[in-house]
Design an enzyme around this catalytic site. Structure first.
Site, short mmCIF file in Angstrom:
data_model
loop_
_atom_site.label_atom_id
_atom_site.label_comp_id
_atom_site.label_asym_id
_atom_site.label_seq_id
_atom_site.Cartn_x
_atom_site.Cartn_y
_atom_site.Cartn_z
N ASP A 11 0.81 -1.22 0.00
CA ASP A 11 0.00 0.00 0.00
C ASP A 11 0.85 1.27 0.00
OD1 ASP A 11 0.99 -0.41 2.56
OD2 ASP A 11 -0.95 -0.81 3.46
N ASN B 279 -7.36 -2.81 14.26
CA ASN B 279 -8.75 -3.15 13.93
C ASN B 279 -8.84 -4.39 13.04
OD1 ASN B 279 -7.71 -2.14 11.58
ND2 ASN B 279 -9.20 -0.50 11.32
N HIS C 210 -7.11 -4.81 10.18
CA HIS C 210 -6.85 -4.60 8.75
C HIS C 210 -5.58 -5.31 8.33
CE1 HIS C 210 -4.36 -0.58 9.24
NE2 HIS C 210 -3.58 -1.63 9.34
N GLU D 242 -9.54 -2.08 5.28
CA GLU D 242 -10.16 -1.80 6.59
C GLU D 242 -11.43 -2.62 6.80
OE1 GLU D 242 -8.38 -0.14 8.53
OE2 GLU D 242 -7.63 1.74 7.73
P1 PGA Z 1 2.65 -1.68 12.66
O1 PGA Z 1 1.49 -1.61 11.55
O2 PGA Z 1 3.60 -2.75 12.22
O3 PGA Z 1 3.28 -0.33 12.63
O4 PGA Z 1 1.97 -2.01 13.96
C1 PGA Z 1 0.88 -2.77 11.08
C2 PGA Z 1 -0.37 -2.43 10.31
O5 PGA Z 1 -1.05 -1.43 10.60
O6 PGA Z 1 -0.72 -3.20 9.38
#
Ligand code: PGA
Length: 234
Positions: free
Chosen positions: A67, A135, A137, A142
Site C-alpha cells: 500500500d 482493527n 486490517h 479496513e
Molecule cells: P505496525 O502496523 O507494524 O506499525 O503495527 C501494522 C499495520 O497497521 O498493518
C-alpha cells in the site's frame, strides 16, 4: 496455518528471516509482497545482514508493496516508498526498477488498475509479508461489509489514523486515503507470513480463532492454504 508465539521481537524476526531465506533459495527471482510499519523492521535488518554476508541475493527479486498513502511523494519521509528505500532497498543488491509501490499520485482508478495488471504480469506473489492493524486490517483493507477484491483506493479508518499518527508531526498530517492491494490479491499469494507484536494479541486471536468476517479483514486468512502467523511476546 502455522502459528508461532515467540519470546520477543528478535525471535519473531529470526523466524521470518528464515522463511524469506528458504523462499529465495527455492526461487531466486521470487516476487515478494512487502509491508511497512514498525513490525517488519527487524526482519528487514536481518535480510540486509544476510545480503551483506553474501547469503541472500536480491539481484533477480521483484517486489510489490501492499500500500501507499494517497498524495505523498516518494521523497516524503512518511511515504511507504521512502520507508522501503530507507529500511531495505537502499541496503541490498536489488534493482530499484524491480521494486514496486502503488502510485499514490496518479488518478486513483488508473493507479489501482495498473497495480493489478502489474502483479498479474509478474505472475502473482510468491511470498507475502503482512502486519495487522489494531482493527484487524491487512494492507489498508479496513473493516467493511464485504472483503474487497482488487487494488482499491480506501478511506482510512479512524483507528488506523490514530495508530499511525505517532509517525507524523501531527495527527492532521496523516493522509485520509491510501491505495492498497485488495484481499483477493493477498489471498492469491502462494505463501503468507503475518507478523504481530504483543500489542496485537487480542486482534490476532480474534482474526485466527474467531469468525471469518470482513469486519475483521485478517480473518479471511483462515482460508489460505499456506499461512504462518508469528506473534511476538513483546
Ligand atoms: P505496525 O502496523 O507494524 O506499525 O503495527 C501494522 C499495520 O497497521 O498493518
Amino acid at each position: 496455518m502455522e502459528f508461532y508465539r515467540t519470546k520477543d521481537n528478535e525471535n519473531m524476526a529470526d523466524i521470518a528471516a528464515q522463511i524469506f531465506q528458504r523462499q529465495l533459495e527455492q526461487k531466486l527471482d521470487s516476487v515478494l509482497g512487502l509491508a511497512t510499519g514498525t513490525t517488519p523492521i527487524g526482519l528487514y535488518d536481518r535480510l540486509i545482514l544476510l545480503n551483506k554476508k553474501g547469503i541472500l541475493d536480491f539481484s533477480k527479486v521483484r517486489t510489490v508493496n501492499l500500500d501507499e498513502y494517497r498524495g505523498l511523494t516518494p521523497e516524503h519521509e512518511q511515504s511507504y516508498r521512502y520507508f522501503m528505500n530507507s529500511h531495505l532497498f537502499d541496503h541490498i543488491n536489488i534493482k530499484k526498477e524491480n521494486t514496486n509501490v502503488p502510485d499514490a499520485l496518479k488518478e486513483a482508478e488508473v493507479a489501482c488498475r495498473e497495480y493489478d495488471e502489474l502483479i498479474e504480469k509478474l505472475g502473482g506473489v510468491d511470498l507475502q509479508l503482512l502486519g495487522i492493524g489494531v482493527n484487524g486490517h491487512i494492507g489498508f483493507d479496513e473493516p467493511d461489509t464485504v472483503f474487497p477484491k482488487g487494488t482499491q483506493c480506501v478511506k482510512l479508518a479512524q483507528a488506523t489514523i490514530d495508530a499511525n499518527a505517532r509517525l507524523f508531526n501531527d495527527k492532521s498530517e496523516v493522509p485520509e486515503y491510501a491505495i492498497t492491494m485488495g484481499i483477493r490479491t493477498i489471498m492469491m499469494a502462494k505463501q503468507i507470513v503475518l507478523l504481530a507484536n504483543q500489542s496485537k494479541k487480542e486482534i490476532v486471536e480474534q482474526a485466527f480463532y474467531g469468525d471469518i468476517t470482513p469486519q475483521v479483514p485478517a480473518s479471511v486468512l483462515q482460508m489460505h492454504q499456506n499461512v504462518t502467523v508469528i506473534l511476538s511476546g513483546e
